[in-house]
Design a protein around this motif. Structure first.
Motif, PDB file in Angstrom:
ATOM      1  N   SER A 191       0.531  -1.174   0.259  1.00 52.75           N
ATOM      2  CA  SER A 191       0.371   0.078   0.047  1.00 52.75           C
ATOM      3  C   SER A 191       0.490   1.046  -0.419  1.00 52.75           C
ATOM      4  O   SER A 191       1.852   1.612   1.226  1.00 52.75           O
ATOM      5  N   SER A 192       0.196   2.327  -1.031  1.00 52.14           N
ATOM      6  CA  SER A 192       2.011   3.041  -1.018  1.00 52.14           C
ATOM      7  C   SER A 192       1.804   4.060  -0.286  1.00 52.14           C
ATOM      8  O   SER A 192       2.242   5.743   0.453  1.00 52.14           O
ATOM      9  N   GLY A 193       0.574   4.270   0.649  1.00 55.65           N
ATOM     10  CA  GLY A 193       0.362   5.017   2.310  1.00 55.65           C
ATOM     11  C   GLY A 193       0.099   4.417   3.107  1.00 55.65           C
ATOM     12  O   GLY A 193       0.100   5.186   4.272  1.00 55.65           O
ATOM     13  N   LEU A 194       0.915   3.131   3.760  1.00 57.17           N
ATOM     14  CA  LEU A 194       0.567   2.734   5.188  1.00 57.17           C
ATOM     15  C   LEU A 194       1.843   2.510   5.117  1.00 57.17           C
ATOM     16  O   LEU A 194       2.885   1.877   4.717  1.00 57.17           O
ATOM     17  N   VAL A 195       2.733   2.908   6.774  1.00 59.16           N
ATOM     18  CA  VAL A 195       3.321   2.039   7.030  1.00 59.16           C
ATOM     19  C   VAL A 195       3.232   1.877   8.517  1.00 59.16           C
ATOM     20  O   VAL A 195       2.698   2.304   9.460  1.00 59.16           O
ATOM     21  N   GLY A 196       3.888   0.885   8.828  1.00 60.95           N
ATOM     22  CA  GLY A 196       3.937   0.395  10.580  1.00 60.95           C
ATOM     23  C   GLY A 196       4.942   1.445  11.316  1.00 60.95           C
ATOM     24  O   GLY A 196       6.094   1.224  11.050  1.00 60.95           O
ATOM     25  N   LEU A 197       4.584   1.344  12.837  1.00 61.96           N
ATOM     26  CA  LEU A 197       5.665   2.312  13.019  1.00 61.96           C
ATOM     27  C   LEU A 197       5.093   0.887  14.381  1.00 61.96           C
ATOM     28  O   LEU A 197       3.700   1.171  15.389  1.00 61.96           O
ATOM     29  N   ILE A 198       5.690   0.097  15.319  1.00 64.59           N
ATOM     30  CA  ILE A 198       6.120  -0.248  16.364  1.00 64.59           C
ATOM     31  C   ILE A 198       6.703  -0.028  17.483  1.00 64.59           C
ATOM     32  O   ILE A 198       8.052   0.043  17.515  1.00 64.59           O
ATOM     33  N   ILE A 199       5.867   0.388  18.249  1.00 62.64           N
ATOM     34  CA  ILE A 199       6.838   0.281  19.603  1.00 62.64           C
ATOM     35  C   ILE A 199       6.243  -0.239  20.838  1.00 62.64           C
ATOM     36  O   ILE A 199       5.330  -0.566  20.726  1.00 62.64           O
ATOM     37  N   ARG A 213      -1.334  -6.206   5.228  1.00 63.11           N
ATOM     38  CA  ARG A 213      -1.795  -4.799   5.218  1.00 63.11           C
ATOM     39  C   ARG A 213      -1.230  -4.219   4.240  1.00 63.11           C
ATOM     40  O   ARG A 213      -1.765  -3.151   3.422  1.00 63.11           O
ATOM     41  N   GLY A 214      -0.276  -4.809   3.637  1.00 62.40           N
ATOM     42  CA  GLY A 214       0.762  -4.625   2.588  1.00 62.40           C
ATOM     43  C   GLY A 214       1.420  -3.226   2.698  1.00 62.40           C
ATOM     44  O   GLY A 214       1.017  -1.736   2.398  1.00 62.40           O
ATOM     45  N   VAL A 215       2.091  -2.627   3.819  1.00 64.84           N
ATOM     46  CA  VAL A 215       2.666  -1.096   4.309  1.00 64.84           C
ATOM     47  C   VAL A 215       3.505  -1.931   3.047  1.00 64.84           C
ATOM     48  O   VAL A 215       4.289  -2.465   3.352  1.00 64.84           O
ATOM     49  N   SER A 216       4.131  -0.036   3.137  1.00 63.19           N
ATOM     50  CA  SER A 216       4.867  -0.128   2.494  1.00 63.19           C
ATOM     51  C   SER A 216       6.458   0.499   2.720  1.00 63.19           C
ATOM     52  O   SER A 216       7.311   0.286   2.185  1.00 63.19           O
ATOM     53  N   ASN A 234       2.497  14.951   6.672  1.00 64.41           N
ATOM     54  CA  ASN A 234       3.292  15.453   5.147  1.00 64.41           C
ATOM     55  C   ASN A 234       4.210  15.103   4.112  1.00 64.41           C
ATOM     56  O   ASN A 234       4.326  15.301   3.153  1.00 64.41           O
ATOM     57  N   LEU A 235       4.338  13.653   4.612  1.00 62.41           N
ATOM     58  CA  LEU A 235       5.053  12.992   3.113  1.00 62.41           C
ATOM     59  C   LEU A 235       3.967  12.600   2.538  1.00 62.41           C
ATOM     60  O   LEU A 235       4.634  11.096   1.810  1.00 62.41           O
ATOM     61  N   GLY A 236       2.558  12.168   3.028  1.00 65.69           N
ATOM     62  CA  GLY A 236       1.780  11.422   2.226  1.00 65.69           C
ATOM     63  C   GLY A 236       1.401   9.673   2.686  1.00 65.69           C
ATOM     64  O   GLY A 236       0.867   9.500   2.088  1.00 65.69           O
ATOM     65  N   TYR A 237       1.586   9.728   4.066  1.00 66.83           N
ATOM     66  CA  TYR A 237       1.676   8.540   4.300  1.00 66.83           C
ATOM     67  C   TYR A 237       0.965   8.616   6.133  1.00 66.83           C
ATOM     68  O   TYR A 237       1.420   9.335   6.474  1.00 66.83           O
ATOM     69  N   THR A 238       0.786   7.557   6.017  1.00 65.06           N
ATOM     70  CA  THR A 238      -0.524   6.793   7.298  1.00 65.06           C
ATOM     71  C   THR A 238       0.497   6.053   8.281  1.00 65.06           C
ATOM     72  O   THR A 238       0.626   4.656   7.006  1.00 65.06           O
TER      73      THR A 238
END
Length: 334
Positions: free
Chosen positions: A56-64, A112-115, A85-89
């Motif tokens: 997915s061009s819009g999703l990024v995983g953030l594991i904290i 989920r197909g994260v980028s 701001n860079l177009g990702y969620t």
């Protein structure tokens, strides 16, 4: 497996060897033939291997880690703002105690197909683990950035505060105030950040006193409870100053010292590590070594997006300088 390859080869009008090469992500297959194989897989309703799934061009995983430590919500907010701001969620994954584990989150994110994925103080920050988990993701060409920790053998960007420098800053501050019995309170013996903090502590102690005083290092456990337990042990050793590996440990240490009849900072000085606005408004405002979460979060978000966009990023580690923030929990030794 053979029948599956036969099906795909027939549908794509290519050889079985070509299908096998595509499925195993081996070189030597033209873009046209690879596309034909992937189209055949989709038409047949078969599941693509992880590395061949569209991202997915819009999703990024953030594991904290747990949000209990206030530096991680700060970091997550900075990353979210910059990614937006860079177009990702970001898809936020929180590893509370007893909750979903990192590798399980990775599976969910890949589905989920994260980028790309940002790992914060994850398995890469603990020397108990090997890098096989991440090598598998590298083989899938998944863009990754690792924060607060370092693991050899992974060709990806690592972002950390300079923990050694933080340990030195804290010890020098207490030494300047006249403290000569300075203890170090850690939450782990295998965490990369703690190991480096201890190295900085030992280096500063040796320069100040001619000895590393490793016997003044106490390894407890995470959270305020760990700080409480460790501070009591260091109090029994006669420490007049305590450096903690997190602000949460420092808060727990202050509670323990006060309940055992000691005043902070009149009797014992305490230094934390991390910093947030909360530390200013405590009953005893906490002196701490600040991790630059704003700069680290901004750099991390931009670095990951550069990786996603195909920029060749150098592997290795970017260290950000810490800053000593002096408040009310440290004072001159009486």
């Amino acid at each position: 497996m053979t029948s599956r390859i036969d099906q795909i080869a027939k549908q794509a009008a290519v050889s079985k060897a070509t299908v096998s090469r595509v499925l195993n992500e081996r070189p030597g297959v033209s873009t046209r033939l690879q596309k034909a194989v992937l189209t055949a897989i989709d038409v047949l309703g078969l599941e693509r291997p992880n590395g061949l799934r569209p991202r997915s061009s819009g999703l990024v995983g953030l594991i904290i880690p747990s949000l209990e430590d206030p530096i991680y919500p700060i970091f997550a907010q900075v990353v979210q703002t910059n990614l937006g701001n860079l177009g990702y969620t970001p898809v936020l994954c929180i590893q509370d105690s007893g909750s979903t584990k990192e590798d399980e989150y990775v599976g969910i994110l890949l589905d989920r197909g994260v980028s790309g994925i940002i790992f914060v103080a994850g398995r890469h920050s603990d020397t108990k683990f090997d890098n096989a988990h991440y090598e598998n993701l590298e083989a899938q060409h998944l863009p990754m950035v690792f924060v607060n920790g370092f693991m050899k053998g992974i060709s990806a960007p690592f972002v950390s505060c300079d923990d050694q420098a933080a340990g030195k800053l804290a010890v020098r501050h207490l030494f300047t105030l006249g403290h000569r019995r300075i203890g170090l309170l850690l939450s782990s013996a295998t965490n990369v950040s703690d190991i480096r903090l201890a190295e900085g502590y030992c280096d500063a102690m040796k320069r100040a006193f001619g000895e590393t005083h490793e016997d003044w290092i106490d390894v407890s456990f995470t959270g305020e409870e760990g700080g409480y337990a460790g501070a009591i042990r260091l109090l029994e050793k006669g420490m007049t100053g305590i450096v903690c590996d997190s602000d949460l440990l420092a808060i727990g240490a202050i509670h323990a010292l006060q309940q055992h009849g000691k005043q902070v900072p009149q009797d014992i000085s305490v230094v934390g590590y991390g910093d947030s606005k909360m530390m200013t408004y405590m009953a005893t405002p906490l002196t701490t070594v600040r991790q630059p979460m704003l700069a680290m979060g901004t750099f991390t978000a931009h670095t990951l997006v550069d990786c996603i966009n195909g920029s060749e990023m150098p592997s290795g580690e970017s260290l950000f300088p810490p800053e000593l923030v002096i408040r009310g929990s440290t004072a001159a030794h009486q």
